[in-house]
Design a protein around this motif. Structure first.
Motif, PDB file in Angstrom:
ATOM      1  N   ILE A 181      35.813  56.215  30.181  1.00  0.00           N
ATOM      2  CA  ILE A 181      36.963  55.710  29.418  1.00  0.00           C
ATOM      3  C   ILE A 181      37.592  54.513  30.155  1.00  0.00           C
ATOM      4  N   LEU A 182      37.684  54.612  31.474  1.00  0.00           N
ATOM      5  CA  LEU A 182      38.395  53.583  32.254  1.00  0.00           C
ATOM      6  C   LEU A 182      37.454  52.542  32.844  1.00  0.00           C
ATOM      7  N   ALA A 255      47.628  60.649  29.121  1.00  0.00           N
ATOM      8  CA  ALA A 255      48.730  61.458  29.669  1.00  0.00           C
ATOM      9  C   ALA A 255      48.628  61.552  31.189  1.00  0.00           C
ATOM     10  N   HIS A 256      47.401  61.749  31.703  1.00  0.00           N
ATOM     11  CA  HIS A 256      47.215  61.798  33.172  1.00  0.00           C
ATOM     12  C   HIS A 256      47.643  60.456  33.785  1.00  0.00           C
ATOM     13  N   GLU A 257      47.270  59.371  33.112  1.00  0.00           N
ATOM     14  CA  GLU A 257      47.583  58.038  33.654  1.00  0.00           C
ATOM     15  C   GLU A 257      49.100  57.827  33.743  1.00  0.00           C
ATOM     16  N   ALA A 258      49.782  58.118  32.650  1.00  0.00           N
ATOM     17  CA  ALA A 258      51.234  57.879  32.623  1.00  0.00           C
ATOM     18  C   ALA A 258      51.934  58.732  33.679  1.00  0.00           C
ATOM     19  N   ILE A 289      40.871  43.457  41.828  1.00  0.00           N
ATOM     20  CA  ILE A 289      39.515  43.806  41.365  1.00  0.00           C
ATOM     21  C   ILE A 289      39.596  44.954  40.361  1.00  0.00           C
ATOM     22  N   TRP A 290      40.454  45.940  40.660  1.00  0.00           N
ATOM     23  CA  TRP A 290      40.616  47.071  39.735  1.00  0.00           C
ATOM     24  C   TRP A 290      41.059  46.568  38.354  1.00  0.00           C
ATOM     25  N   LYS A 291      42.022  45.650  38.361  1.00  0.00           N
ATOM     26  CA  LYS A 291      42.553  45.133  37.096  1.00  0.00           C
ATOM     27  C   LYS A 291      41.473  44.395  36.303  1.00  0.00           C
ATOM     28  N   GLY A 296      42.165  51.137  32.982  1.00  0.00           N
ATOM     29  CA  GLY A 296      43.314  52.005  33.204  1.00  0.00           C
ATOM     30  C   GLY A 296      43.087  52.902  34.403  1.00  0.00           C
ATOM     31  N   SER A 297      44.009  53.855  34.582  1.00  0.00           N
ATOM     32  CA  SER A 297      43.899  54.776  35.716  1.00  0.00           C
ATOM     33  C   SER A 297      44.060  56.210  35.196  1.00  0.00           C
TER      34      SER A 297
END
Ligand SMILES: Cc1ncc(COP(=O)(O)O)c(C=O)c1O
Length: 384
Positions: A181-182, A255-258, A289-291, A296-297
């Motif tokens: 997903i991310l 939800a985990h990300e938020a 780099i992540w961005k 997302g996270s």
């Protein structure tokens, strides 16, 4: 119009539209029956280990998730890592692997592969294109995990893939944190993406599963052959549970990300915390780099505490009611573990300079204010 991944993960019935159930049947079968001897020897699948309807539907869903054309199911995540690696090397080969690989994968590379005559050496996950300095004439595979386990370095995967492709070296990435997903490693040119479905795909801490995904036909054939030789399979009930998990993966991940971001930001303001290792925070060394490479996270990150006595740390853990201690992550329940006993890195790794203990946190699906109150109570007990 092409439909979004989250929508396609819910509508996976492509191969069995004639049937009237939303979900596939669970066929519990080792033996499959055939009418004629030519059917017996010609059929695919010819034996239950190859999987039936529920396996095909899970494989299809995973291909949607990772933009893959092939997925092989395994009985757990570690087996998926071992299969991906084992399918690509033979005696006399050399493999480079990230210094922050999941511990049991690193142990497989260090111990098992050595016994099989394959040399494995570690690389700094932040090395980027300078990985070219480590390549030997017999290097066949570069194995990545991004973010790295426990220490959360993000690799410059496109730069490493570029070097690998120029030298005809295959790349594998453990994408369990990104969960498809991310992060989509195959879109970045990685040859094989691996996931422990046990974590976010299953999402309820009750079932093991793994998957190895690819786009390249020759790579896929290597994985199929190795999986057949090692007798790798996933039980139908576990395949069903993993598929059910995928239906709500995006919603849970949001939800985990938020919640994870709120808690990571809250922790970064606490005097007891020296550093928060969360790639979505701007102060993370690999944030740029992540961005660029992730969308997302999630709820998994680490913190390095300031100096604390062993008694203070014990009081902290004892005071927590909602954050339980236990290995694994990706489920609905919040977890926290002290990681120092399992932090095995090369000499000179930046983690040697850390001030206090490293804790890994998985933020579950509880109400965030309750989780923050729980951590606050822990810090208050720590300071008593
Ligand atoms: C990044 C990563 N890869 C692989 C695995 C192995 O998964 P499993 O527990 O299903 O064997 C884990 C488990 O914690 C993990 O964190």
């Amino acid at each position: 119009m092409t439909k979004d991944t989250a929508t396609r993960l819910i509508h996976t019935r492509g191969r069995r539209l004639a049937q009237k159930t939303v979900n596939p049947p669970i066929e519990r079968a080792s033996t499959l029956l055939f009418d004629t001897s030519s059917d017996l020897y010609g059929a695919k699948p010819g034996y239950g280990r190859m999987g039936l309807a529920v396996h095909r539907e899970l494989e299809d869903a995973l291909c949607v998730l990772e933009n893959a054309t092939f997925a092989k199911l395994t009985s757990n995540g570690l087996q998926a890592c071992a299969l991906a690696i084992g399918s690509q090397v033979k005696a006399g080969d050399h493999i480079l692997f990230t210094d922050s690989a999941y511990g049991p994968t690193a142990r497989y590379l260090d111990r098992r592969l050595e016994k099989m005559g394959v040399e494995a050496t570690r690389f700094d996950p932040r090395c980027g294109a300078t990985i070219s300095n480590l390549i030997k004439p017999n290097t066949r595979v570069i194995y990545l995990e991004s973010p790295g386990s426990l220490t959360f370095e993000i690799s410059d995967t496109p730069a490493i893939v570029d070097v690998a492709q120029q030298r005809g070296i295959r790349t594998i990435l453990d994408n369990t944190w990104g969960a498809g997903i991310l992060h989509k490693p195959l879109d970045l040119g990685v040859d094989i993406s691996v996931q422990a479905l046990t974590k976010y795909a299953v999402g309820h801490a009750d079932v093991f599963g793994g998957a190895v995904m690819s786009r390249d036909k020759r790579v896929a054939q290597d994985i199929i052959d190795c999986g057949d030789d090692w007798g790798i399979s996933l039980g139908p009930d576990d395949a069903y549970t993993a598929l059910r998990g995928l239906r709500s993966l995006k919603t849970r991940m949001d939800a985990h990300e938020a919640a994870g971001l709120r808690i990571a930001n809250w922790l970064s303001e606490r005097p007891e915390v020296c550093q928060v290792l969360h790639p979505a925070l701007e102060q993370h060394p690999d944030h740029v780099i992540w961005k660029r490479d992730f969308t997302g996270s999630n709820g998994l990150f680490s913190v390095i505490l300031n100096t604390v006595s062993p008694e203070g740390l014990k009081r902290f853990f004892d005071a927590l009611e909602l954050f339980s201690m236990g290995f694994s992550w990706g489920g609905f329940e919040s977890l926290i573990i002290p990681c120092d006993p399992q932090l095995k890195r090369s000499k000179g790794h930046w983690i040697d300079q850390k001030v206090g203990p490293l804790l890994r946190i998985h933020v579950g699906l509880e109400t965030v204010d309750d989780l923050i109150a729980d951590l606050r109570a822990g810090f208050e007990a720590m300071g008593e």
